[in-house]
Write a protein that holds these residues in place. Sequence first.
Motif, PDB file in Angstrom:
ATOM      1  N   GLY A   1       0.788  -1.220   0.000  1.00  0.00           N
ATOM      2  CA  GLY A   1       0.000   0.000   0.000  1.00  0.00           C
ATOM      3  C   GLY A   1       0.820   1.270   0.000  1.00  0.00           C
ATOM      4  O   GLY A   1       0.297   2.328  -0.315  1.00  0.00           O
ATOM      5  N   LEU A   2       2.095   1.210   0.330  1.00  0.00           N
ATOM      6  CA  LEU A   2       2.903   2.427   0.376  1.00  0.00           C
ATOM      7  C   LEU A   2       3.273   2.883  -1.028  1.00  0.00           C
ATOM      8  O   LEU A   2       2.955   3.992  -1.431  1.00  0.00           O
ATOM      9  CB  LEU A   2       4.167   2.201   1.205  1.00  0.00           C
ATOM     10  N   VAL A   3       3.942   2.039  -1.777  1.00  0.00           N
ATOM     11  CA  VAL A   3       4.302   2.357  -3.158  1.00  0.00           C
ATOM     12  C   VAL A   3       3.388   1.610  -4.121  1.00  0.00           C
ATOM     13  O   VAL A   3       2.784   2.197  -5.004  1.00  0.00           O
ATOM     14  CB  VAL A   3       5.779   2.009  -3.438  1.00  0.00           C
ATOM     15  N   VAL A   4       3.294   0.295  -3.930  1.00  0.00           N
ATOM     16  CA  VAL A   4       2.482  -0.536  -4.811  1.00  0.00           C
ATOM     17  C   VAL A   4       1.825  -1.631  -3.969  1.00  0.00           C
ATOM     18  O   VAL A   4       2.360  -2.018  -2.927  1.00  0.00           O
ATOM     19  CB  VAL A   4       3.341  -1.148  -5.947  1.00  0.00           C
ATOM     20  N   GLU A   5       0.664  -2.070  -4.406  1.00  0.00           N
ATOM     21  CA  GLU A   5      -0.028  -3.146  -3.703  1.00  0.00           C
ATOM     22  C   GLU A   5      -0.437  -4.217  -4.716  1.00  0.00           C
ATOM     23  O   GLU A   5      -1.134  -3.938  -5.680  1.00  0.00           O
ATOM     24  CB  GLU A   5      -1.272  -2.613  -3.000  1.00  0.00           C
ATOM     25  N   LEU A   6       0.050  -5.427  -4.500  1.00  0.00           N
ATOM     26  CA  LEU A   6      -0.247  -6.580  -5.363  1.00  0.00           C
ATOM     27  C   LEU A   6      -0.915  -7.662  -4.544  1.00  0.00           C
ATOM     28  O   LEU A   6      -0.293  -8.135  -3.607  1.00  0.00           O
ATOM     29  CB  LEU A   6       1.029  -7.170  -5.965  1.00  0.00           C
ATOM     30  N   PRO A   7      -2.017  -8.185  -4.737  1.00  0.00           N
ATOM     31  CA  PRO A   7      -3.122  -7.648  -5.508  1.00  0.00           C
ATOM     32  C   PRO A   7      -3.794  -6.530  -4.734  1.00  0.00           C
ATOM     33  O   PRO A   7      -3.852  -6.560  -3.502  1.00  0.00           O
ATOM     34  CB  PRO A   7      -4.047  -8.847  -5.665  1.00  0.00           C
ATOM     35  N   GLY A   8      -4.305  -5.572  -5.426  1.00  0.00           N
ATOM     36  CA  GLY A   8      -4.932  -4.426  -4.794  1.00  0.00           C
ATOM     37  C   GLY A   8      -6.310  -4.743  -4.248  1.00  0.00           C
ATOM     38  O   GLY A   8      -6.870  -5.810  -4.497  1.00  0.00           O
ATOM     39  N   THR A   9      -6.861  -3.808  -3.526  1.00  0.00           N
ATOM     40  CA  THR A   9      -8.194  -3.986  -2.962  1.00  0.00           C
ATOM     41  C   THR A   9      -9.259  -3.873  -4.050  1.00  0.00           C
ATOM     42  O   THR A   9     -10.203  -4.660  -4.092  1.00  0.00           O
ATOM     43  CB  THR A   9      -8.451  -2.926  -1.868  1.00  0.00           C
ATOM     44  N   GLN A  10      -9.107  -2.913  -4.958  1.00  0.00           N
ATOM     45  CA  GLN A  10     -10.082  -2.701  -6.029  1.00  0.00           C
ATOM     46  C   GLN A  10      -9.621  -3.270  -7.372  1.00  0.00           C
ATOM     47  O   GLN A  10     -10.425  -3.754  -8.147  1.00  0.00           O
ATOM     48  CB  GLN A  10     -10.350  -1.196  -6.204  1.00  0.00           C
ATOM     49  N   ARG A  11      -8.304  -3.190  -7.663  1.00  0.00           N
ATOM     50  CA  ARG A  11      -7.741  -3.674  -8.930  1.00  0.00           C
ATOM     51  C   ARG A  11      -6.615  -4.649  -8.636  1.00  0.00           C
ATOM     52  O   ARG A  11      -6.250  -4.875  -7.507  1.00  0.00           O
ATOM     53  CB  ARG A  11      -7.186  -2.489  -9.731  1.00  0.00           C
ATOM     54  N   ARG A  12      -6.048  -5.224  -9.700  1.00  0.00           N
ATOM     55  CA  ARG A  12      -4.937  -6.168  -9.510  1.00  0.00           C
ATOM     56  C   ARG A  12      -3.713  -5.470  -8.946  1.00  0.00           C
ATOM     57  O   ARG A  12      -3.011  -6.011  -8.102  1.00  0.00           O
ATOM     58  CB  ARG A  12      -4.583  -6.849 -10.817  1.00  0.00           C
ATOM     59  N   VAL A  13      -3.406  -4.272  -9.442  1.00  0.00           N
ATOM     60  CA  VAL A  13      -2.259  -3.495  -8.979  1.00  0.00           C
ATOM     61  C   VAL A  13      -2.742  -2.097  -8.652  1.00  0.00           C
ATOM     62  O   VAL A  13      -3.398  -1.449  -9.468  1.00  0.00           O
ATOM     63  CB  VAL A  13      -1.153  -3.415 -10.063  1.00  0.00           C
ATOM     64  N   GLU A  14      -2.419  -1.624  -7.435  1.00  0.00           N
ATOM     65  CA  GLU A  14      -2.763  -0.268  -7.029  1.00  0.00           C
ATOM     66  C   GLU A  14      -1.494   0.435  -6.596  1.00  0.00           C
ATOM     67  O   GLU A  14      -0.618  -0.161  -5.972  1.00  0.00           O
ATOM     68  CB  GLU A  14      -3.771  -0.280  -5.883  1.00  0.00           C
ATOM     69  N   PHE A  15      -1.400   1.713  -6.912  1.00  0.00           N
ATOM     70  CA  PHE A  15      -0.230   2.500  -6.559  1.00  0.00           C
ATOM     71  C   PHE A  15      -0.606   3.544  -5.514  1.00  0.00           C
ATOM     72  O   PHE A  15      -1.514   4.341  -5.718  1.00  0.00           O
ATOM     73  CB  PHE A  15       0.340   3.190  -7.800  1.00  0.00           C
ATOM     74  N   GLY A  16       0.110   3.546  -4.389  1.00  0.00           N
ATOM     75  CA  GLY A  16      -0.076   4.553  -3.355  1.00  0.00           C
ATOM     76  C   GLY A  16      -1.442   4.568  -2.719  1.00  0.00           C
ATOM     77  O   GLY A  16      -1.932   5.624  -2.340  1.00  0.00           O
ATOM     78  N   SER A  17      -2.065   3.427  -2.558  1.00  0.00           N
ATOM     79  CA  SER A  17      -3.421   3.388  -2.013  1.00  0.00           C
ATOM     80  C   SER A  17      -3.443   3.515  -0.491  1.00  0.00           C
ATOM     81  O   SER A  17      -4.456   3.874   0.076  1.00  0.00           O
ATOM     82  CB  SER A  17      -4.114   2.083  -2.410  1.00  0.00           C
ATOM     83  N   LEU A  18      -2.328   3.196   0.171  1.00  0.00           N
ATOM     84  CA  LEU A  18      -2.211   3.215   1.631  1.00  0.00           C
ATOM     85  C   LEU A  18      -3.227   2.300   2.305  1.00  0.00           C
ATOM     86  O   LEU A  18      -3.595   2.499   3.456  1.00  0.00           O
ATOM     87  CB  LEU A  18      -2.316   4.636   2.180  1.00  0.00           C
ATOM     88  N   ARG A  19      -3.709   1.295   1.574  1.00  0.00           N
ATOM     89  CA  ARG A  19      -4.578   0.261   2.120  1.00  0.00           C
ATOM     90  C   ARG A  19      -3.934  -1.085   1.853  1.00  0.00           C
ATOM     91  O   ARG A  19      -3.059  -1.212   1.011  1.00  0.00           O
ATOM     92  CB  ARG A  19      -5.952   0.303   1.472  1.00  0.00           C
TER      93      ARG A  19
END
Length: 69
Positions: free
Chosen positions: A20-38
């Motif tokens: 969640g800081l730089v990148v999140e794999l897998p993201g909460t909403q999408r496969r890859v999220e950038f800077g979501s802090l979740r």
Amino acid sequence: MVDWAPVVVGVVLFVLLSPGLVVELPGTQRRVEFGSLRTNGKAIAIHTLIFFTLFTIIILALHLHIYAG
């Protein structure tokens, strides 16, 4: 002499691979999220595996050593 490579590499990878800081794999909403802090449980597991793999390659396979003093 004390080898500082594991400490330095571990801290840098921990900061860069915190979910969640730089990148999140897998993201909460999408496969890859950038800077979501979740984050979620899957992302924590994936980032842990990536951290362990990169740390092992850098320290053991590349024989990185940092000596101070």
